[in-house]
Design a protein around this motif. Sequence first.
Motif, PDB file in Angstrom:
ATOM      1  N   SER A   1       0.806  -1.199  -0.035  1.00  0.00           N
ATOM      2  CA  SER A   1      -0.135  -0.234  -0.265  1.00  0.00           C
ATOM      3  C   SER A   1       0.472   1.202   0.076  1.00  0.00           C
ATOM      4  CB  SER A   1      -0.695   0.271   0.606  1.00  0.00           C
ATOM      5  OG  SER A   1      -2.184   1.092   1.510  1.00  0.00           O
ATOM      6  N   LYS A   2       1.956   1.506  -1.367  1.00  0.00           N
ATOM      7  CA  LYS A   2       2.844   2.505  -0.995  1.00  0.00           C
ATOM      8  C   LYS A   2       1.611   3.950  -1.142  1.00  0.00           C
ATOM      9  CE  LYS A   2       6.049  -0.319  -3.459  1.00  0.00           C
ATOM     10  NZ  LYS A   2       6.905  -0.693  -4.229  1.00  0.00           N
ATOM     11  N   ILE A   3       2.358   4.694  -0.739  1.00  0.00           N
ATOM     12  CA  ILE A   3       1.374   6.242  -0.801  1.00  0.00           C
ATOM     13  C   ILE A   3       2.719   7.120  -1.809  1.00  0.00           C
ATOM     14  CG2 ILE A   3      -0.171   5.925   1.307  1.00  0.00           C
ATOM     15  CD1 ILE A   3       1.976   6.690   3.086  1.00  0.00           C
ATOM     16  N   PRO A   4       1.732   8.335  -2.368  1.00  0.00           N
ATOM     17  CA  PRO A   4       2.552   9.357  -3.131  1.00  0.00           C
ATOM     18  C   PRO A   4       2.797  10.541  -2.094  1.00  0.00           C
ATOM     19  CG  PRO A   4       0.569   9.402  -3.520  1.00  0.00           C
ATOM     20  CD  PRO A   4       0.495   8.323  -2.662  1.00  0.00           C
ATOM     21  N   TYR A   5       2.404  10.525  -0.772  1.00  0.00           N
ATOM     22  CA  TYR A   5       2.421  10.984   0.099  1.00  0.00           C
ATOM     23  C   TYR A   5       4.181  11.891  -0.016  1.00  0.00           C
ATOM     24  CZ  TYR A   5      -1.670  10.992   3.015  1.00  0.00           C
ATOM     25  OH  TYR A   5      -2.675  10.962   3.327  1.00  0.00           O
ATOM     26  N   PHE A   6       5.031  11.115  -0.221  1.00  0.00           N
ATOM     27  CA  PHE A   6       6.640  11.967   0.710  1.00  0.00           C
ATOM     28  C   PHE A   6       6.901  11.627  -1.575  1.00  0.00           C
ATOM     29  CE2 PHE A   6       5.011   9.538   4.465  1.00  0.00           C
ATOM     30  CZ  PHE A   6       4.520  10.675   5.233  1.00  0.00           C
ATOM     31  N   LYS A   7       6.995  11.083  -1.753  1.00  0.00           N
ATOM     32  CA  LYS A   7       7.669  11.476  -3.739  1.00  0.00           C
ATOM     33  C   LYS A   7       8.126  12.333  -3.810  1.00  0.00           C
ATOM     34  CE  LYS A   7       6.671   9.268  -8.334  1.00  0.00           C
ATOM     35  NZ  LYS A   7       7.998   8.784  -8.118  1.00  0.00           N
ATOM     36  N   ASP A   8       9.393  12.701  -3.566  1.00  0.00           N
ATOM     37  CA  ASP A   8      10.218  13.602  -4.614  1.00  0.00           C
ATOM     38  C   ASP A   8       9.747  14.543  -3.588  1.00  0.00           C
ATOM     39  OD1 ASP A   8      10.738  12.439  -7.234  1.00  0.00           O
ATOM     40  OD2 ASP A   8       9.232  12.804  -7.808  1.00  0.00           O
ATOM     41  N   THR A   9       9.087  14.812  -1.900  1.00  0.00           N
ATOM     42  CA  THR A   9       9.349  15.467  -1.501  1.00  0.00           C
ATOM     43  C   THR A   9      10.424  15.419  -0.515  1.00  0.00           C
ATOM     44  OG1 THR A   9       8.824  14.624   0.680  1.00  0.00           O
ATOM     45  CG2 THR A   9       7.188  15.367  -1.042  1.00  0.00           C
ATOM     46  N   ALA A  10      11.604  17.009  -0.223  1.00  0.00           N
ATOM     47  CA  ALA A  10      12.349  16.680   0.699  1.00  0.00           C
ATOM     48  C   ALA A  10      11.922  17.783   2.502  1.00  0.00           C
ATOM     49  CB  ALA A  10      13.198  18.028   0.492  1.00  0.00           C
ATOM     50  N   PHE A  11      12.472  17.269   3.518  1.00  0.00           N
ATOM     51  CA  PHE A  11      12.239  17.811   4.756  1.00  0.00           C
ATOM     52  C   PHE A  11      13.410  18.598   5.516  1.00  0.00           C
ATOM     53  CE2 PHE A  11       9.717  14.608   4.442  1.00  0.00           C
ATOM     54  CZ  PHE A  11       8.551  14.241   4.151  1.00  0.00           C
ATOM     55  N   SER A  12      13.077  19.931   5.570  1.00  0.00           N
ATOM     56  CA  SER A  12      14.110  20.844   6.670  1.00  0.00           C
ATOM     57  C   SER A  12      13.783  20.614   8.464  1.00  0.00           C
ATOM     58  CB  SER A  12      14.463  21.969   6.217  1.00  0.00           C
ATOM     59  OG  SER A  12      14.542  21.990   4.862  1.00  0.00           O
ATOM     60  N   ILE A  13      14.043  20.022   9.153  1.00  0.00           N
ATOM     61  CA  ILE A  13      13.742  20.252  10.294  1.00  0.00           C
ATOM     62  C   ILE A  13      14.390  20.820  10.971  1.00  0.00           C
ATOM     63  CG2 ILE A  13      13.570  18.558  12.273  1.00  0.00           C
ATOM     64  CD1 ILE A  13      13.398  16.220  10.709  1.00  0.00           C
ATOM     65  N   ASN A  14      13.449  22.014  12.062  1.00  0.00           N
ATOM     66  CA  ASN A  14      13.817  22.635  13.118  1.00  0.00           C
ATOM     67  C   ASN A  14      13.916  22.666  14.468  1.00  0.00           C
ATOM     68  OD1 ASN A  14      14.538  24.784  14.657  1.00  0.00           O
ATOM     69  ND2 ASN A  14      14.255  26.293  12.816  1.00  0.00           N
ATOM     70  N   MET A  15      14.558  21.750  14.725  1.00  0.00           N
ATOM     71  CA  MET A  15      14.087  21.460  16.214  1.00  0.00           C
ATOM     72  C   MET A  15      13.479  22.627  17.323  1.00  0.00           C
ATOM     73  SD  MET A  15      13.882  18.247  16.103  1.00  0.00           S
ATOM     74  CE  MET A  15      14.533  16.979  15.998  1.00  0.00           C
ATOM     75  N   ASP A  16      14.674  23.681  17.246  1.00  0.00           N
ATOM     76  CA  ASP A  16      14.387  24.462  18.229  1.00  0.00           C
ATOM     77  C   ASP A  16      12.716  25.386  17.616  1.00  0.00           C
ATOM     78  OD1 ASP A  16      16.477  24.155  19.036  1.00  0.00           O
ATOM     79  OD2 ASP A  16      18.315  25.799  17.134  1.00  0.00           O
ATOM     80  N   GLU A  17      12.828  25.787  17.073  1.00  0.00           N
ATOM     81  CA  GLU A  17      11.279  26.394  16.055  1.00  0.00           C
ATOM     82  C   GLU A  17      10.195  25.257  16.308  1.00  0.00           C
ATOM     83  OE1 GLU A  17      10.768  28.948  15.741  1.00  0.00           O
ATOM     84  OE2 GLU A  17      13.012  29.955  16.026  1.00  0.00           O
ATOM     85  N   LYS A  18      10.667  24.083  16.517  1.00  0.00           N
ATOM     86  CA  LYS A  18       9.654  22.916  16.358  1.00  0.00           C
ATOM     87  C   LYS A  18       8.531  23.263  15.523  1.00  0.00           C
ATOM     88  CE  LYS A  18       9.395  22.476  21.998  1.00  0.00           C
ATOM     89  NZ  LYS A  18       8.199  21.714  22.277  1.00  0.00           N
ATOM     90  N   ASN A  19       9.500  23.145  14.198  1.00  0.00           N
ATOM     91  CA  ASN A  19       8.589  23.029  12.796  1.00  0.00           C
ATOM     92  C   ASN A  19       9.632  22.229  11.791  1.00  0.00           C
ATOM     93  OD1 ASN A  19      10.531  24.548  11.226  1.00  0.00           O
ATOM     94  ND2 ASN A  19       8.782  26.573  12.067  1.00  0.00           N
ATOM     95  N   VAL A  20       8.750  22.056  10.991  1.00  0.00           N
ATOM     96  CA  VAL A  20       9.335  20.896   9.591  1.00  0.00           C
ATOM     97  C   VAL A  20       8.899  22.022   8.786  1.00  0.00           C
ATOM     98  CG1 VAL A  20       9.612  18.729   8.488  1.00  0.00           C
ATOM     99  CG2 VAL A  20       8.901  19.140  11.091  1.00  0.00           C
TER     100      VAL A  20
END
Lengths: 385, 179
Positions: free
Chosen positions: A172-191
């Motif tokens: 059950s593959k999902i396309p949610y994360f296809k070709d996406t990139a993440f920048s996680i900012n722990m200090d700001e608590k956002n991605v």
Amino acid sequence: MNKMDEEYIKKQLKNMPKVNDDRTKEEWIERVQPYKYKRERTRKKSPKMIPILSTVLLIGMMVLIIPTIIQEPSSVQEQTSSTHYDDHQVDQKANVDQQLKSAARNEEVTEHKEGEYVMFDLHGDEQVVYGGIFDQQVQYIIPLAFVSSEDHSLSELYTELDSYIDEFDLASKIPYFKDTAFSINMDEKNVTMHVPDDYSIGEGSAVQGKFEEMLSRIFYPYEIDQVLLESSNGSPVTLGKKGELDSITVHEPVNENYKLYDDETHDQRFMVPMNQEDKTFAEAIEDLKNDEQDYSIQNTIPQDVDVTVTCESEESCSIQFQDTVAELPEQDLIVAVESILMTAKSYGFDEVAFKGIPNDAIGSYNLSEPITVPLAVNPIYTNEE
Amino acid sequence: MDYVFEELYEKYHQDLFQFVFYLTRDRTLTEDLVQEVYIRVMRSYNSFRGESSEKTWLFSIARNVTIDYFRAQKRKNNLVTQFFDWSKKGDFIPDHKPLPEEVAIKNEESQEMYAYLEKCTVDQRSVLILRFIQSLSIKETAAILGFSESKVKTTQHRGLKVLKTHIESDHLKGEAYDE
């Protein structure tokens, strides 16, 4: 399939030839002997494990050596020949070897304290990338924990999420994360979730409706509050029926219990959280007896096994099993224990005591003491061969 | 500890070998996996508490070792993904391995059945091998595979159905060819 067909096939299977191994026992001994005490898998030790193991080893050595020191004078007196002394030395060395081997085996057991469907610790430089897939009917999100010790930042590892799902050939593959990139900012608590211009979260309202839940599941463990959506050309991101969005709030998952999802088609089994909003912990545990055949969801406690839940504090509770549990195979007990532990985690408990199970040791669990709730469910170790 | 190995070997080796062989269909691979089974057995025999029978315990380990191998292979090489896409492999992967001698000298039905077994999922194949080739009871099969008895029955039924579908399909093709 009629009875006659079935009987014919069974008969044919029973007539399949015996396949014999033509190697001798001696050849097998030669093959096995060198590996007998070799470590099965090398995993970097958690720093806190080293003092514990050293202490265990030291105590083991002392137990061995102290009686030898105490007995030495009489031993020497009793020695009437050097041969006897040599034998004694050989025996002693054999004992030490055995002790060390035994310690090594104990270490192995301690190190491998991993459940069937859950994980408790990270080792060395491991990091967890929380991901998820859907069941076949897109009713439930199946949470996954990809454990990686690659030398990458968490943002880089999350950017690999789609390739992990792909690599492990998860159903059950999902396309949610296809070709996406993440920048996680722990200090700001956002991605920041960087998506391509033509980003789509797939067809179907069910898949679209669970997008927020999926993001919450994968970032809530890192205490992220918000996911900011950003397309490569700066235009607003359109998510199906949700329309244009620039951010999604991460929510704490509601109370859930964990049952077994058995994907026969892909021969994969996972623990799946089921919504227990408005139910007490005791009710959620009782509900573990119910399966949902239509969705391939299996109960984790058999109907005829009675359990009593007692919660001593906000951190700890105990589960008392009645006599009927004695007949359960160990594998079923492990599943029951792990589903209860994950359910307890969802309800905010830190540990669970299990009572009434005849054997204290099942799988890698020692039930004579309360068990700490797991770190994550459905772990997949990305670096293992 | 060697006596443990010798005892297990004497009692179960041929059955163990056959079980792994029918799962993997490769003699060399079977030898490697059986070796790994024995290594794990020797390492963990002290922790065997006798709650299950020795045989059940041994075969559970064999099953785990084989599944671990399948999974490791799947991760290692995406090119063989089809082989381990257990829902589809029957349709995509022709079995190019030569028939083992034991099967080759048997009748056509046995050879066909050997080929059809490959069409089943690993779970289905495990159940069919244990139940019919190894003649184990439902209870023993459940204990080895870590399934409930009802799951063994369901998996067995599904496996038999897969075999039947392929038998019928091939026979239909044969009839069409004859005409």
